[in-house]
Motif scaffolding. Structure first.
Motif, PDB file in Angstrom:
ATOM      1  N   TYR A 173      11.160  -1.586   2.334  1.00 57.61           N
ATOM      2  CA  TYR A 173       9.941  -1.575   3.130  1.00 57.61           C
ATOM      3  C   TYR A 173       9.675  -0.173   3.667  1.00 57.61           C
ATOM      4  CZ  TYR A 173       6.512  -2.584   6.734  1.00 57.61           C
ATOM      5  OH  TYR A 173       5.390  -2.567   7.501  1.00 57.61           O
ATOM      6  N   MET A 174      10.723   0.451   4.199  1.00 54.37           N
ATOM      7  CA  MET A 174      10.584   1.784   4.788  1.00 54.37           C
ATOM      8  C   MET A 174      10.081   2.779   3.740  1.00 54.37           C
ATOM      9  SD  MET A 174      13.574   3.966   6.689  1.00 54.37           S
ATOM     10  CE  MET A 174      14.419   4.523   5.223  1.00 54.37           C
ATOM     11  N   VAL A 175      10.661   2.715   2.548  1.00 53.60           N
ATOM     12  CA  VAL A 175      10.266   3.664   1.498  1.00 53.60           C
ATOM     13  C   VAL A 175       8.885   3.325   0.956  1.00 53.60           C
ATOM     14  CG1 VAL A 175      10.789   4.485  -0.837  1.00 53.60           C
ATOM     15  CG2 VAL A 175      12.629   4.261   0.834  1.00 53.60           C
ATOM     16  N   ASN A 176       8.682   2.078   0.578  1.00 55.06           N
ATOM     17  CA  ASN A 176       7.449   1.700  -0.117  1.00 55.06           C
ATOM     18  C   ASN A 176       6.226   1.607   0.789  1.00 55.06           C
ATOM     19  OD1 ASN A 176       8.723   1.582  -2.625  1.00 55.06           O
ATOM     20  ND2 ASN A 176       9.409  -0.510  -2.239  1.00 55.06           N
ATOM     21  N   ARG A 177       6.404   1.212   2.025  1.00 53.52           N
ATOM     22  CA  ARG A 177       5.252   1.036   2.912  1.00 53.52           C
ATOM     23  C   ARG A 177       4.999   2.224   3.827  1.00 53.52           C
ATOM     24  NH1 ARG A 177       2.919  -4.321   2.807  1.00 53.52           N
ATOM     25  NH2 ARG A 177       3.976  -5.233   1.033  1.00 53.52           N
ATOM     26  N   VAL A 178       6.051   2.820   4.324  1.00 49.92           N
ATOM     27  CA  VAL A 178       5.877   3.863   5.332  1.00 49.92           C
ATOM     28  C   VAL A 178       5.879   5.254   4.697  1.00 49.92           C
ATOM     29  CG1 VAL A 178       6.818   4.853   7.457  1.00 49.92           C
ATOM     30  CG2 VAL A 178       6.929   2.378   7.089  1.00 49.92           C
ATOM     31  N   ILE A 179       6.975   5.591   4.038  1.00 48.50           N
ATOM     32  CA  ILE A 179       7.121   6.947   3.503  1.00 48.50           C
ATOM     33  C   ILE A 179       6.141   7.200   2.364  1.00 48.50           C
ATOM     34  CG2 ILE A 179       8.707   8.559   2.364  1.00 48.50           C
ATOM     35  CD1 ILE A 179      10.983   7.300   4.000  1.00 48.50           C
ATOM     36  N   ARG A 180       6.040   6.245   1.427  1.00 45.91           N
ATOM     37  CA  ARG A 180       5.118   6.438   0.295  1.00 45.91           C
ATOM     38  C   ARG A 180       3.661   6.526   0.748  1.00 45.91           C
ATOM     39  NH1 ARG A 180       7.297   6.946  -4.284  1.00 45.91           N
ATOM     40  NH2 ARG A 180       9.217   5.900  -4.829  1.00 45.91           N
TER      41      ARG A 180
END
Length: 191
Positions: A173-180
């Motif tokens: 979630y952190m990578v796909n929703r926030v960082i990306r």
């Protein structure tokens, strides 16, 4: 009161060691003791200087020497040198302890990129949730520094690669929703 006396006594000893330092420039025993005394007193720059003057391979290969040198580098805002110190160490039971020191000290000092790298290695050695939590927290620290333009985007790219090794819904979630999302909005390429 006792604490005050101990601190005063330590300062006196440090002052004494500093005053005789010039007489022992090539004495490994002196440089070893002086370096550790400086490190314990949080004089990391002086500790690094003294520890690097130690020539004896017997001292330089001791875990105590290696960990204090790594800690001094981190506390002196040179985490890259601590990581290089780890990279030169032969794998042993002490390697995990050195990685934990690097991970935790780097995290504490805000050197999140190196904390993330260390937690990643620890997580691969032992899937303890504490290591994946540390890695995720350090990754957020790197992300925060990139957003604040205090860290380069190439560090974020590497951190995203490291996070891919973690099979965790929170991490995804952190990578796909926030960082990306941030990366797309700011035209930053991510792997």
């Amino acid at each position: 009161m006792l604490k005050g006396l101990l601190e005063c006594s330590t300062r006196v000893r440090r002052r004494y060691l500093k005053s005789i330092k010039a007489y022992f420039p090539n004495d490994d025993d002196f440089n070893w003791n002086y370096g550790l005394a400086c490190a314990a007193a949080h004089d990391y720059r002086e500790a690094i200087e003294a520890l690097l003057m130690v020539q004896s391979e017997r001292y330089r290969s001791e875990f105590t020497y290696i960990t204090w040198l790594a800690r001094c580098y981190i506390m002196n805002n040179e985490p890259q040198r601590a990581w290089e110190t780890y990279s030169r160490v032969e794998t042993s039971n002490d390697t995990v302890n050195l990685l934990q020191l690097i991970a935790n000290d780097c995290y504490k000092m805000g050197h999140f990129y190196f904390a993330c790298k260390a937690f990643d290695v620890l997580e691969r050695i032992d899937p303890d949730p504490e290591f994946s939590d540390g890695k995720r927290g350090a990754a957020i620290g790197v992300f925060q520094k990139v957003v604040a333009k205090q860290e380069s985007t190439d560090k974020l790219q590497e951190v995203v690669r490291l996070l891919r090794n973690t099979n965790n819904p929170q991490t995804e979630y952190m990578v796909n929703r926030v960082i990306r999302k941030w990366a797309q909005e700011n035209r930053v390429q991510l792997p």
